[in-house]
Design a protein around this motif. Structure first.
Motif, PDB file in Angstrom:
ATOM      1  N   TYR B 142       4.209  -0.218  -5.369  1.00  0.00           N
ATOM      2  CA  TYR B 142       5.306  -1.208  -5.459  1.00  0.00           C
ATOM      3  C   TYR B 142       5.185  -2.150  -6.647  1.00  0.00           C
ATOM      4  CZ  TYR B 142       7.024   0.489  -1.132  1.00  0.00           C
ATOM      5  OH  TYR B 142       7.563   1.322  -0.199  1.00  0.00           O
ATOM      6  N   ALA B 143       4.320  -1.806  -7.593  1.00  0.00           N
ATOM      7  CA  ALA B 143       4.059  -2.727  -8.703  1.00  0.00           C
ATOM      8  C   ALA B 143       5.346  -3.125  -9.428  1.00  0.00           C
ATOM      9  CB  ALA B 143       3.072  -2.090  -9.675  1.00  0.00           C
ATOM     10  N   SER B 144       6.137  -2.153  -9.811  1.00  0.00           N
ATOM     11  CA  SER B 144       7.319  -2.511 -10.605  1.00  0.00           C
ATOM     12  C   SER B 144       8.387  -3.184  -9.754  1.00  0.00           C
ATOM     13  CB  SER B 144       7.903  -1.282 -11.312  1.00  0.00           C
ATOM     14  OG  SER B 144       8.425  -0.374 -10.378  1.00  0.00           O
ATOM     15  N   TRP B 145       8.426  -2.845  -8.474  1.00  0.00           N
ATOM     16  CA  TRP B 145       9.411  -3.486  -7.581  1.00  0.00           C
ATOM     17  C   TRP B 145       9.213  -5.001  -7.569  1.00  0.00           C
ATOM     18  CZ3 TRP B 145      11.806  -1.017  -2.795  1.00  0.00           C
ATOM     19  CH2 TRP B 145      11.933   0.363  -2.938  1.00  0.00           C
ATOM     20  N   TYR B 146       7.981  -5.417  -7.295  1.00  0.00           N
ATOM     21  CA  TYR B 146       7.743  -6.855  -7.176  1.00  0.00           C
ATOM     22  C   TYR B 146       7.664  -7.531  -8.543  1.00  0.00           C
ATOM     23  CZ  TYR B 146       7.221  -6.110  -2.211  1.00  0.00           C
ATOM     24  OH  TYR B 146       7.482  -5.789  -0.898  1.00  0.00           O
ATOM     25  N   ALA B 147       7.135  -6.801  -9.537  1.00  0.00           N
ATOM     26  CA  ALA B 147       7.025  -7.405 -10.874  1.00  0.00           C
ATOM     27  C   ALA B 147       8.408  -7.680 -11.466  1.00  0.00           C
ATOM     28  CB  ALA B 147       6.226  -6.485 -11.792  1.00  0.00           C
ATOM     29  N   HIS B 148       9.425  -7.049 -10.916  1.00  0.00           N
ATOM     30  CA  HIS B 148      10.802  -7.250 -11.386  1.00  0.00           C
ATOM     31  C   HIS B 148      11.333  -8.657 -11.090  1.00  0.00           C
ATOM     32  CE1 HIS B 148      14.850  -5.949 -12.407  1.00  0.00           C
ATOM     33  NE2 HIS B 148      15.297  -6.302 -11.226  1.00  0.00           N
ATOM     34  N   ASP B 173      -2.857 -20.739  -5.572  1.00  0.00           N
ATOM     35  CA  ASP B 173      -1.610 -20.876  -6.333  1.00  0.00           C
ATOM     36  C   ASP B 173      -0.486 -21.421  -5.440  1.00  0.00           C
ATOM     37  OD1 ASP B 173      -0.679 -19.615  -9.195  1.00  0.00           O
ATOM     38  OD2 ASP B 173       0.997 -19.784  -7.782  1.00  0.00           O
ATOM     39  N   PRO B 174       0.348 -22.312  -5.973  1.00  0.00           N
ATOM     40  CA  PRO B 174       1.419 -22.877  -5.136  1.00  0.00           C
ATOM     41  C   PRO B 174       2.661 -21.988  -5.039  1.00  0.00           C
ATOM     42  CG  PRO B 174       1.430 -23.934  -7.273  1.00  0.00           C
ATOM     43  CD  PRO B 174       0.267 -22.964  -7.288  1.00  0.00           C
ATOM     44  N   ASN B 175       2.572 -20.768  -5.544  1.00  0.00           N
ATOM     45  CA  ASN B 175       3.726 -19.869  -5.542  1.00  0.00           C
ATOM     46  C   ASN B 175       3.450 -18.638  -4.676  1.00  0.00           C
ATOM     47  OD1 ASN B 175       5.416 -21.149  -7.770  1.00  0.00           O
ATOM     48  ND2 ASN B 175       3.411 -20.941  -8.752  1.00  0.00           N
ATOM     49  N   PRO B 176       4.504 -17.908  -4.322  1.00  0.00           N
ATOM     50  CA  PRO B 176       4.277 -16.647  -3.615  1.00  0.00           C
ATOM     51  C   PRO B 176       3.617 -15.623  -4.543  1.00  0.00           C
ATOM     52  CG  PRO B 176       6.648 -17.003  -3.978  1.00  0.00           C
ATOM     53  CD  PRO B 176       5.943 -18.227  -4.460  1.00  0.00           C
ATOM     54  N   VAL B 177       2.530 -15.036  -4.087  1.00  0.00           N
ATOM     55  CA  VAL B 177       1.787 -14.064  -4.889  1.00  0.00           C
ATOM     56  C   VAL B 177       1.700 -12.738  -4.142  1.00  0.00           C
ATOM     57  CG1 VAL B 177      -0.391 -13.540  -6.041  1.00  0.00           C
ATOM     58  CG2 VAL B 177       0.395 -15.917  -5.909  1.00  0.00           C
ATOM     59  N   ILE B 178       2.052 -11.677  -4.847  1.00  0.00           N
ATOM     60  CA  ILE B 178       1.895 -10.322  -4.315  1.00  0.00           C
ATOM     61  C   ILE B 178       0.558  -9.804  -4.829  1.00  0.00           C
ATOM     62  CG2 ILE B 178       2.852  -7.986  -4.300  1.00  0.00           C
ATOM     63  CD1 ILE B 178       4.748  -9.965  -3.031  1.00  0.00           C
ATOM     64  N   PHE B 179      -0.324  -9.431  -3.922  1.00  0.00           N
ATOM     65  CA  PHE B 179      -1.669  -9.015  -4.304  1.00  0.00           C
ATOM     66  C   PHE B 179      -1.857  -7.557  -3.894  1.00  0.00           C
ATOM     67  CE2 PHE B 179      -6.280  -8.936  -4.278  1.00  0.00           C
ATOM     68  CZ  PHE B 179      -6.609  -9.754  -5.349  1.00  0.00           C
ATOM     69  N   LEU B 180      -1.759  -6.668  -4.893  1.00  0.00           N
ATOM     70  CA  LEU B 180      -1.741  -5.229  -4.626  1.00  0.00           C
ATOM     71  C   LEU B 180      -3.147  -4.655  -4.750  1.00  0.00           C
ATOM     72  CD1 LEU B 180       1.403  -4.418  -6.833  1.00  0.00           C
ATOM     73  CD2 LEU B 180       1.368  -4.733  -4.347  1.00  0.00           C
ATOM     74  N   GLU B 181      -3.691  -4.204  -3.623  1.00  0.00           N
ATOM     75  CA  GLU B 181      -5.021  -3.607  -3.615  1.00  0.00           C
ATOM     76  C   GLU B 181      -4.879  -2.085  -3.606  1.00  0.00           C
ATOM     77  OE1 GLU B 181      -6.352  -5.413  -0.005  1.00  0.00           O
ATOM     78  OE2 GLU B 181      -6.073  -7.425  -0.805  1.00  0.00           O
ATOM     79  N   ASN B 182      -6.008  -1.393  -3.594  1.00  0.00           N
ATOM     80  CA  ASN B 182      -5.949   0.060  -3.541  1.00  0.00           C
ATOM     81  C   ASN B 182      -6.983   0.579  -2.563  1.00  0.00           C
ATOM     82  OD1 ASN B 182      -6.639   2.920  -4.346  1.00  0.00           O
ATOM     83  ND2 ASN B 182      -4.845   2.555  -5.614  1.00  0.00           N
ATOM     84  N   GLU B 183      -6.518   1.351  -1.614  1.00  0.00           N
ATOM     85  CA  GLU B 183      -7.421   1.812  -0.556  1.00  0.00           C
ATOM     86  C   GLU B 183      -8.608   2.599  -1.111  1.00  0.00           C
ATOM     87  OE1 GLU B 183      -5.580   4.255   2.517  1.00  0.00           O
ATOM     88  OE2 GLU B 183      -7.588   4.934   3.087  1.00  0.00           O
ATOM     89  N   LEU B 184      -8.345   3.391  -2.145  1.00  0.00           N
ATOM     90  CA  LEU B 184      -9.417   4.238  -2.682  1.00  0.00           C
ATOM     91  C   LEU B 184     -10.487   3.427  -3.399  1.00  0.00           C
ATOM     92  CD1 LEU B 184      -7.279   7.223  -4.029  1.00  0.00           C
ATOM     93  CD2 LEU B 184      -8.444   7.009  -1.828  1.00  0.00           C
ATOM     94  N   LEU B 185     -10.148   2.178  -3.746  1.00  0.00           N
ATOM     95  CA  LEU B 185     -11.141   1.324  -4.411  1.00  0.00           C
ATOM     96  C   LEU B 185     -11.965   0.499  -3.422  1.00  0.00           C
ATOM     97  CD1 LEU B 185      -9.083  -0.034  -7.470  1.00  0.00           C
ATOM     98  CD2 LEU B 185     -11.097   1.450  -7.579  1.00  0.00           C
ATOM     99  N   TYR B 186     -11.492   0.378  -2.190  1.00  0.00           N
ATOM    100  CA  TYR B 186     -12.151  -0.523  -1.237  1.00  0.00           C
ATOM    101  C   TYR B 186     -13.665  -0.252  -1.134  1.00  0.00           C
ATOM    102  CZ  TYR B 186      -7.797  -2.475   0.732  1.00  0.00           C
ATOM    103  OH  TYR B 186      -6.606  -3.140   0.921  1.00  0.00           O
ATOM    104  N   GLY B 187     -14.043   1.013  -1.158  1.00  0.00           N
ATOM    105  CA  GLY B 187     -15.446   1.359  -0.966  1.00  0.00           C
ATOM    106  C   GLY B 187     -16.266   1.395  -2.241  1.00  0.00           C
ATOM    107  N   HIS B 188     -15.603   1.185  -3.388  1.00  0.00           N
ATOM    108  CA  HIS B 188     -16.324   1.209  -4.667  1.00  0.00           C
ATOM    109  C   HIS B 188     -17.105  -0.078  -4.882  1.00  0.00           C
ATOM    110  CE1 HIS B 188     -14.680   4.655  -7.199  1.00  0.00           C
ATOM    111  NE2 HIS B 188     -14.165   4.834  -5.991  1.00  0.00           N
ATOM    112  N   SER B 189     -18.314   0.071  -5.420  1.00  0.00           N
ATOM    113  CA  SER B 189     -19.115  -1.106  -5.749  1.00  0.00           C
ATOM    114  C   SER B 189     -19.005  -1.432  -7.234  1.00  0.00           C
ATOM    115  CB  SER B 189     -20.577  -0.868  -5.398  1.00  0.00           C
ATOM    116  OG  SER B 189     -20.730  -0.865  -4.002  1.00  0.00           O
ATOM    117  N   PHE B 190     -18.977  -2.696  -7.524  1.00  0.00           N
ATOM    118  CA  PHE B 190     -18.988  -3.173  -8.916  1.00  0.00           C
ATOM    119  C   PHE B 190     -20.025  -4.293  -8.978  1.00  0.00           C
ATOM    120  CE2 PHE B 190     -14.827  -1.363  -8.297  1.00  0.00           C
ATOM    121  CZ  PHE B 190     -14.450  -0.829  -9.512  1.00  0.00           C
TER     122      PHE B 190
END
Lengths: 328, 338
Positions: B142-148, B173-190
């Motif tokens: 949904y990146a482009s949907w919300y970024a619009h 932040d005092p504004n509405p923020v859409i925070f798009l995560e990715n399921e395949l990254l959840y288990g990755h370590s950094f």
């Protein structure tokens, strides 16, 4: 015997209803003159509902409604000048000309809009009630909707959460008989909106929304219920709008006789006026004083709405995001 | 205020743990912050992002909702109007379509419609885009949907450190923020996660994850990893790719992209969503407006296929951008065909 309202309070409530009536009539004139444009939904005929409910609220309580909202704003104590100037799209309006008839707010008066999407205000009002409970401020949110909105799915999602979490919210369904041009008989399978919370044990009652005292009495019950931690309450107000759905609606879906009958026999202002004179022994002179005062207030609002300048072109790109974030 | 303390230490953890820690720290810091969504409390999160939060903060602040996205998203907006700072978790952003009216019409537009009076400090977060073999209705980006939409900020991090520090920024932040995560990254370590609770990253700043001089690869979220892999392969073929992790999609860090293109003169954008009116389309338009004279080749978009996501393993693989496609696109803009 004690009357349910003192002559002083009665005159105040009468003035509030008369203000809405007069304000809306002048708004209609300004619309006809081309000074107000777009959508403009008038509240004429329904005045007793919002004035009756508002009159029993406490300062911490909040109010939210849809787009037939001028009456709510005036009843909440918002400045008629700011409301009218918003209708004319001027910088002196509550939203500095950027919202219009359907989109006005006042944090000071705990009025949270003014929403243009049918039914969307219902989850939001439920969220305001969630905040009242979370903040333990003993506030109640009055969430108004029309009979049309009462068929929206999000209303029932809200009833469910409000009942589940015992949120202090009173849902006021202003049933004026028509969702735009579609009568209840053609839009609602089952006409009893007040009973639609039954599945969640949400108490509900039908109220004669044309009678201020009846509205007050029911609203007191409902608000006390919500404030005491017992959860939501539904009030279905049986009311009527005299004008079309919006200014562009000639309302051909109902007969002139039907409208005339309500005006003659159920008008909330005439009805309450007669009550004040015959029962409370208020004099014609006292009423006239109030009416004159209201007329002057509205005349001043009209003048302001014509002379307040249009928003500065630079306003096009302001208020999109709030500053002061962690990122600035 | 951005607070980026010096001498901080960075530790290794998964994106999942970093997101949880970010929320926990902000809930500790600000009593008005609460989390609501499906299965966030007693189940500890459908993807275990909220693991342990119910025990830490109690049922008042970690709220299990019914499966009614439209209703609870709107309730969150009302709570934000009422002075709270809700974090609304969508089990996946696919379900946010049920709630999109409340997100756009109520959360994003009300500040403007109220002449600046209202403000809606709320975070909508959850996994976005394709996971693995979950079909068309659960694989949508949904990146482009919300970024619009003006009135929203849109963040889509790649690493665990960014996930934590940007989620904290979103909550503050005092504004509405859409925070798009990715399921395949959840288990990755950094190994880039700050343990300092005051480490907050600025919204709207991209990160150059790999410096290069021949071509700029622009990506976000999971696709950053693919772009980095592609860059390694390109290096073996003598092409030195620069990889930009957008991190925020709105407001987009145009400056960082333009500066990179001034150096490389070539751009490939990578996203897993559909091509039409996507983030890549916007990158291409921005290059025309801001870097036209620096381009030595037309911008190329690597995107998901313009189809609903298929279930079959081979078709799903074909529908998503793969490293090979990025390598090919980079070679094409470098005029290095085989």
């Amino acid at each position: 015997m004690a009357y349910p309202i003192s002559p002083e309070k009665a005159l105040e409530a009468y003035g509030d209803m008369f203000l809405i009536r007069r304000f809306e009539e002048r708004a209609a004139q300004l619309y006809g003159m081309g000074l107000i444009a777009g959508f403009c939904h008038l509240y004429i005929g329904q005045e007793a509902v919002v004035v009756g409910v508002q009159s029993i609220l406490k300062p911490q309580d909040s109010l939210i409604t849809a787009y037939r909202d001028h009456g709510h704003m005036l009843a909440a104590g918002m400045d008629p000048k700011g409301v009218m100037a918003e209708l004319t799209g001027r910088s002196g309006g509550y939203s500095r000309g950027k919202g219009g008839s359907m989109h006005m707010f006042s944090r000071e008066k705990n009025f949270f809009g003014g929403h243009g999407i049918v039914g969307a205000q219902v989850p939001i009002g439920t969220g305001l009630a969630f905040a009242h409970k979370y903040n333990e401020d003993e506030g109640v949110c009055i969430t108004s909707m029309g009979d049309g909105a009462a068929n929206q799915g999000q209303v029932y999602e809200s009833y469910n959460m409000a009942a589940l979490w015992k949120l202090p919210v009173v849902y006021v369904i202003e049933n004026n008989g028509y969702s735009m041009g579609t009568s209840i008989a053609r839009s609602a399978a089952g006409p009893n909106f007040f009973g639609r919370g039954q599945g969640w044990d949400i108490p509900g009652e039908k109220v004669d929304g044309m009678q201020l005292l009846k509205v007050q009495e029911a609203a007191k019950r409902a608000v006390e219920h919500a404030r005491s931690g017992k959860g939501p309450y539904i009030l279905e107000m049986d009311t009527y709008r005299y004008r079309g759905h919006s200014m562009s609606d000639p309302a051909k879906y109902r007969s002139k006789e039907e409208v005339e009958d309500v005006k003659q026999n159920r008008d909330p202002i005439d009805h309450f006026r007669a009550y004040m004179i015959t029962t409370l022994k208020v004099s014609e002179a006292q009423i006239k004083t109030i009416e004159d005062k209201v007329k002057a207030v509205v005349a001043e609002a009209v003048e302001f709405s014509k002379t307040s300048p249009e928003p500065d072109p630079s306003e096009l790109y302001t208020d999109i995001l709030k500053e002061g974030s962690a990122t600035l | 205020m951005i607070v980026e303390p010096k001498n901080q230490s960075f530790v290794s953890m998964t994106v999942r743990e970093a997101l949880r820690d970010g929320m926990a720290e902000e809930m500790q810091r600000d009593k008005t912050v609460f989390l609501m969504g499906e299965e966030v409390a007693e189940y500890n999160g459908a993807y275990k992002i909220s693991q342990g939060l119910l025990d830490m903060f109690g049922a008042k602040r970690v709220v299990d909702t019914p499966i009614t996205e439209h209703g609870f998203a709107g309730l969150g907006v009302g709570a934000a109007f009422g002075g709270l700072r809700p974090i609304v978790e969508f089990m996946t952003f696919n379900f946010s379509m049920q709630a999109i009216d409340q997100i756009i019409n109520s959360a994003a537009k009300t500040l403007y419609m109220s002449g600046g009076q209202m403000g809606c400090p709320i975070v909508f977060r959850g996994p976005n885009g394709a996971a693995s073999r979950v079909g068309a209705q659960h694989s949508h980006c949904y990146a482009s949907w919300y970024a619009h939409c003006p009135g929203l900020k849109v963040i889509s991090p790649y690493s665990a450190g960014d996930a934590k520090a940007l989620l904290k920024a979103a909550i503050r932040d005092p504004n509405p923020v859409i925070f798009l995560e990715n399921e395949l990254l959840y288990g990755h370590s950094f190994d880039d996660v700050s343990s300092d609770p005051e480490h907050v990253l600025p919204i709207g700043k991209a990160l150059i994850r790999r410096e290069g001089k021949d071509v700029t690869l622009v990506a976000f979220s999971l696709m950053v990893g693919k772009a980095l892999e592609a860059a390694e392969q390109l290096a073996e073929q003598g092409i030195d790719a620069e990889v930009i992790d957008l991190r925020t999609l709105r407001p987009l860090d145009i400056e960082t992209i333009v500066q990179s293109v001034k150096k490389t003169n070539r751009v490939v954008s990578i996203e897993e969503s559909w091509p039409f009116a996507g983030i890549g389309s916007e990158i291409a338009a921005i290059m025309m407006e801001h870097a036209f004279d620096y381009l030595d080749a037309p911008v190329v978009r690597v995107t998901g296929a313009d189809v609903p996501m298929p279930y079959a393993a081979n078709l799903e693989h074909l529908a998503l951008p793969q490293v090979d496609a990025i390598v090919e696109a980079a070679k094409a803009v470098c005029y290095r065909g085989d």
